[in-house]
Each structure stands twice: as structure tokens, then as C-alpha cells.
Design a protein around this motif. Sequence first.
Motif, mmCIF file in Angstrom:
data_model
loop_
_atom_site.group_PDB
_atom_site.id
_atom_site.type_symbol
_atom_site.label_atom_id
_atom_site.label_comp_id
_atom_site.label_asym_id
_atom_site.label_seq_id
_atom_site.Cartn_x
_atom_site.Cartn_y
_atom_site.Cartn_z
ATOM 1 N N GLY A 36 -31.503 -3.630 -1.158
ATOM 2 C CA GLY A 36 -31.935 -2.350 -1.716
ATOM 3 C C GLY A 36 -33.345 -2.428 -2.236
ATOM 4 N N HIS A 49 -28.612 -5.446 -6.703
ATOM 5 C CA HIS A 49 -29.102 -4.371 -5.842
ATOM 6 C C HIS A 49 -30.208 -4.897 -4.919
ATOM 7 N N VAL A 95 -31.467 1.605 -11.065
ATOM 8 C CA VAL A 95 -30.127 1.017 -11.144
ATOM 9 C C VAL A 95 -29.475 1.433 -12.457
#
Length: 95
Positions: free
Chosen positions: A87, A82, A92
Motif C-alpha cells: 500500500g 499497510h 491508516v
Amino acid sequence: MRGSCSQVNPDDLFVQGAEQNRAKAVCMGCVVRTECLADALDNRTEFGVWGGMTERERRALLKKRPNVQSWRRLLETARAEHLSSGGADVDVLAV
């Protein structure tokens, strides 16, 4: 030691009903949330809020994903992927 929960009464994390939402709020933004949840899942911790999930939520996740052998590896890999995709370091945990 680095967990947000180190600043609260431990009994506040072992509650039932609506009080669990307050306990889960302690975990939001915690720097070790992923590690905490992975440990609770890998060790099948039965009671309390760990890593932002109640025992019922953890049981459901374990039932949904019975083939996961290492939650720590799975969650850390998901977080790394991620972050490498640009991100932000956010939740997550919706694995």
C-alpha cells in the motif's frame, strides 16, 4: 518542527465549528500526522486539531477503543503493515 502545522498560526488549529475542517486540512499529507495523532490520543489532549482529528473525533475514537494502551504502537504497526502489503503511505487512521 517537521509538521505541516509549523507553517501556520497555532491559533488556527484551536477553532470551532466549520473552521475545524480548514484546520484538519493542514494535517492532510503531513509527514508526522500519525505521530501527532498518537501523541494526542495517548496523552488525552482535550483541545485543538491534532493529527487530523478534532477533540470530538478523538473522544469518540477513545470511547470506541478503550482497551488500546499505546496509540503510537497501534498506529505505527498499522502503517508498517499497510506499507509492507504494498500500500501507499496513505491514511491508516481509520483504525
